[in-house]
Write a protein that holds these residues in place. Structure first.
Motif, PDB file in Angstrom:
ATOM      1  N   ALA A  84      22.942   6.684  31.432  1.00 27.52           N
ATOM      2  CA  ALA A  84      23.488   5.365  31.114  1.00 27.52           C
ATOM      3  C   ALA A  84      22.716   4.719  29.974  1.00 27.52           C
ATOM      4  O   ALA A  84      23.300   4.069  29.096  1.00 27.52           O
ATOM      5  N   ALA A  85      21.390   4.893  29.964  1.00 24.06           N
ATOM      6  CA  ALA A  85      20.570   4.318  28.900  1.00 24.06           C
ATOM      7  C   ALA A  85      20.855   4.965  27.556  1.00 24.06           C
ATOM      8  O   ALA A  85      20.702   4.337  26.503  1.00 24.06           O
ATOM      9  N   VAL A  86      21.306   6.221  27.583  1.00 24.62           N
ATOM     10  CA  VAL A  86      21.670   6.913  26.344  1.00 24.62           C
ATOM     11  C   VAL A  86      22.996   6.383  25.801  1.00 24.62           C
ATOM     12  O   VAL A  86      23.292   6.531  24.615  1.00 24.62           O
ATOM     13  N   GLY A  87      23.798   5.766  26.673  1.00 27.58           N
ATOM     14  CA  GLY A  87      25.051   5.172  26.210  1.00 27.58           C
ATOM     15  C   GLY A  87      26.296   5.618  26.935  1.00 27.58           C
ATOM     16  O   GLY A  87      27.400   5.187  26.598  1.00 27.58           O
ATOM     17  N   ALA A  88      26.139   6.490  27.952  1.00 26.05           N
ATOM     18  CA  ALA A  88      27.301   6.954  28.699  1.00 26.05           C
ATOM     19  C   ALA A  88      27.771   5.899  29.693  1.00 26.05           C
ATOM     20  O   ALA A  88      26.990   5.051  30.137  1.00 26.05           O
ATOM     21  N   ARG A  89      29.055   5.951  30.042  1.00 23.05           N
ATOM     22  CA  ARG A  89      29.601   5.143  31.136  1.00 23.05           C
ATOM     23  C   ARG A  89      29.483   5.982  32.408  1.00 23.05           C
ATOM     24  O   ARG A  89      30.247   6.936  32.600  1.00 23.05           O
ATOM     25  N   VAL A  90      28.544   5.633  33.267  1.00 20.56           N
ATOM     26  CA  VAL A  90      28.132   6.515  34.361  1.00 20.56           C
ATOM     27  C   VAL A  90      28.682   6.043  35.701  1.00 20.56           C
ATOM     28  O   VAL A  90      28.601   4.866  36.052  1.00 20.56           O
ATOM     29  N   THR A  91      29.202   6.999  36.457  1.00 19.57           N
ATOM     30  CA  THR A  91      29.563   6.817  37.858  1.00 19.57           C
ATOM     31  C   THR A  91      28.714   7.778  38.680  1.00 19.57           C
ATOM     32  O   THR A  91      28.691   8.981  38.396  1.00 19.57           O
ATOM     33  N   MET A  92      28.022   7.259  39.681  1.00 18.74           N
ATOM     34  CA  MET A  92      27.220   8.103  40.557  1.00 18.74           C
ATOM     35  C   MET A  92      27.928   8.240  41.895  1.00 18.74           C
ATOM     36  O   MET A  92      28.269   7.248  42.536  1.00 18.74           O
ATOM     37  N   PHE A  93      28.144   9.500  42.302  1.00 18.65           N
ATOM     38  CA  PHE A  93      28.864   9.812  43.530  1.00 18.65           C
ATOM     39  C   PHE A  93      27.938  10.615  44.418  1.00 18.65           C
ATOM     40  O   PHE A  93      27.451  11.673  44.023  1.00 18.65           O
ATOM     41  N   ARG A 109      17.272  -3.376  37.590  1.00 19.91           N
ATOM     42  CA  ARG A 109      15.994  -3.617  36.915  1.00 19.91           C
ATOM     43  C   ARG A 109      16.124  -3.526  35.404  1.00 19.91           C
ATOM     44  O   ARG A 109      15.499  -4.304  34.664  1.00 19.91           O
ATOM     45  N   GLU A 110      16.979  -2.592  34.936  1.00 20.41           N
ATOM     46  CA  GLU A 110      17.064  -2.297  33.506  1.00 20.41           C
ATOM     47  C   GLU A 110      18.316  -2.862  32.840  1.00 20.41           C
ATOM     48  O   GLU A 110      18.522  -2.645  31.650  1.00 20.41           O
ATOM     49  N   GLY A 111      19.153  -3.559  33.590  1.00 21.05           N
ATOM     50  CA  GLY A 111      20.373  -4.103  33.012  1.00 21.05           C
ATOM     51  C   GLY A 111      21.373  -3.038  32.613  1.00 21.05           C
ATOM     52  O   GLY A 111      22.085  -3.186  31.609  1.00 21.05           O
ATOM     53  N   LEU A 112      21.469  -1.986  33.412  1.00 19.51           N
ATOM     54  CA  LEU A 112      22.401  -0.894  33.143  1.00 19.51           C
ATOM     55  C   LEU A 112      23.647  -1.057  34.011  1.00 19.51           C
ATOM     56  O   LEU A 112      23.568  -1.522  35.151  1.00 19.51           O
ATOM     57  N   SER A 113      24.777  -0.645  33.475  1.00 19.66           N
ATOM     58  CA  SER A 113      26.024  -0.688  34.232  1.00 19.66           C
ATOM     59  C   SER A 113      26.310   0.705  34.780  1.00 19.66           C
ATOM     60  O   SER A 113      26.608   1.637  34.026  1.00 19.66           O
ATOM     61  N   ILE A 114      26.178   0.862  36.103  1.00 16.75           N
ATOM     62  CA  ILE A 114      26.427   2.144  36.765  1.00 16.75           C
ATOM     63  C   ILE A 114      27.303   1.896  37.979  1.00 16.75           C
ATOM     64  O   ILE A 114      26.985   1.066  38.828  1.00 16.75           O
ATOM     65  N   ARG A 115      28.411   2.618  38.056  1.00 17.64           N
ATOM     66  CA  ARG A 115      29.291   2.519  39.218  1.00 17.64           C
ATOM     67  C   ARG A 115      28.771   3.444  40.310  1.00 17.64           C
ATOM     68  O   ARG A 115      28.439   4.604  40.045  1.00 17.64           O
ATOM     69  N   LEU A 116      28.694   2.950  41.545  1.00 18.35           N
ATOM     70  CA  LEU A 116      28.162   3.715  42.663  1.00 18.35           C
ATOM     71  C   LEU A 116      29.254   3.942  43.698  1.00 18.35           C
ATOM     72  O   LEU A 116      29.905   2.999  44.145  1.00 18.35           O
ATOM     73  N   VAL A 117      29.441   5.211  44.085  1.00 21.52           N
ATOM     74  CA  VAL A 117      30.483   5.563  45.049  1.00 21.52           C
ATOM     75  C   VAL A 117      29.895   6.529  46.075  1.00 21.52           C
ATOM     76  O   VAL A 117      29.305   7.548  45.715  1.00 21.52           O
ATOM     77  N   GLU A 118      30.056   6.214  47.359  1.00 22.92           N
ATOM     78  CA  GLU A 118      29.603   7.099  48.417  1.00 22.92           C
ATOM     79  C   GLU A 118      30.736   8.023  48.838  1.00 22.92           C
ATOM     80  O   GLU A 118      31.879   7.580  48.989  1.00 22.92           O
ATOM     81  N   GLY A 119      30.443   9.311  49.027  1.00 27.01           N
ATOM     82  CA  GLY A 119      31.480  10.225  49.464  1.00 27.01           C
ATOM     83  C   GLY A 119      31.012  11.666  49.524  1.00 27.01           C
ATOM     84  O   GLY A 119      29.866  11.991  49.230  1.00 27.01           O
ATOM     85  N   ASP A 120      31.947  12.527  49.913  1.00 31.26           N
ATOM     86  CA  ASP A 120      31.739  13.960  50.070  1.00 31.26           C
ATOM     87  C   ASP A 120      32.066  14.650  48.751  1.00 31.26           C
ATOM     88  O   ASP A 120      33.168  14.481  48.216  1.00 31.26           O
ATOM     89  N   MET A 121      31.145  15.452  48.230  1.00 27.48           N
ATOM     90  CA  MET A 121      31.346  16.086  46.922  1.00 27.48           C
ATOM     91  C   MET A 121      32.574  16.997  46.888  1.00 27.48           C
ATOM     92  O   MET A 121      33.080  17.331  45.818  1.00 27.48           O
TER      93      MET A 121
END
Length: 264
Positions: A84-93, A109-121
């Protein structure tokens, strides 16, 4: 021992709780990166790993700014925030709420935009077809009982030309006698297909369950690499790696692999 051994463990539920415990215990893969790592990434100085030691080549990613990236079973406050800090639009699953919380900690803490999703891979139905440009999937699919659904779902949610970066253990890693290995001796004890659920006696399995440690499945290379190809991917990169902890296996062989696969 035997594949027909009865067990009543829900592997996904068990490993979700086990990973939450790993966060509390400070497992190395659960410790969020510090501010200095994010600051360096913003300057273009960064690295992440799919396997224990070797950094993934930057060429495997291509330009990341503005790209939609899925961290698949990759939470822990490490790779996602860097990308995300490199510039990607990140979703963490991820399957573990506590692991996802580590990404939230770094993002806030760093002011990054990261989407968080809980689930089964194995089930990415929350995402539409063609949602991502790149999937980052480090060594984690040994925590589910089957992996071909992981590859099929990854293929579906990638756009044409999208890239899947994955790391995984070679199955031989799980086949040695652990008691002898702890004494520095490698002797084959178990057979493929191997699973902590079905290949161990109840007493052997309690070595892990009594302390709430993770349970694993050794997936064949046919399912790991052949499964990606069968899902429709083209293999475009490969390397192997050793355990960074310097265990006895690493004195003799590399037991981790990383692949770069492309959706045509």
């Amino acid at each position: 021992m035997g594949e027909d051994m009865k067990h009543d463990i829900d592997l996904r539920k068990y490993n979700r709780e086990a990973w939450d415990r790993q966060v509390a215990a400070g497992n190395r893969w659960t410790v969020p990166v510090g501010p200095e790592v994010i600051a360096a990434a913003r300057r273009g100085e960064w690295s992440v790993v799919l396997t224990p030691s070797k950094p993934v080549p930057h060429a495997w990613f291509g330009p990341l700014a503005g790209k939609d990236v899925l961290g698949l079973a990759s939470a822990g406050g490490q790779q996602g925030p860097v990308l995300a800090a490199v510039g990607a639009r990140v979703t963490m699953f991820d399957n573990s709420p506590a692991q996802l919380a580590q990404d939230r900690l770094v993002a806030e803490r760093e002011g990054l935009s990261i989407r968080l999703v809980e689930g089964d891979m194995r089930d990415l139905s929350v995402f539409a077809d063609g949602s991502f440009d790149l999937i980052f999937h480090p060594c984690s699919n040994g925590f589910v009982s089957e992996i071909r659904p992981v590859w099929r779902e990854a293929f579906r949610v990638l756009r044409p030309g999208g890239v899947l970066l994955s790391g995984f253990s070679q199955p031989i890693r799980y086949l040695f006698d652990p008691d002898l290995e702890a004494k520095g001796e490698l002797r084959l004890k178990y057979r493929m297909p191997y699973s902590d659920l079905t290949s161990l006696t109840e007493e052997e399995r309690r070595r892990y369950t009594d302390v709430g440690d993770l349970l694993c499945v050794a997936h064949s290379l046919e399912d790991q690499i052949g499964g990606q190809l069968d899902a429709g991917f083209l293999l475009a990169g490969f390397y192997d790696d050793k355990n960074s902890s310097g265990d006895v296996q690493s004195e003799y062989l590399s037991t981790f692999c990383a692949t770069r696969a492309v959706k045509p």
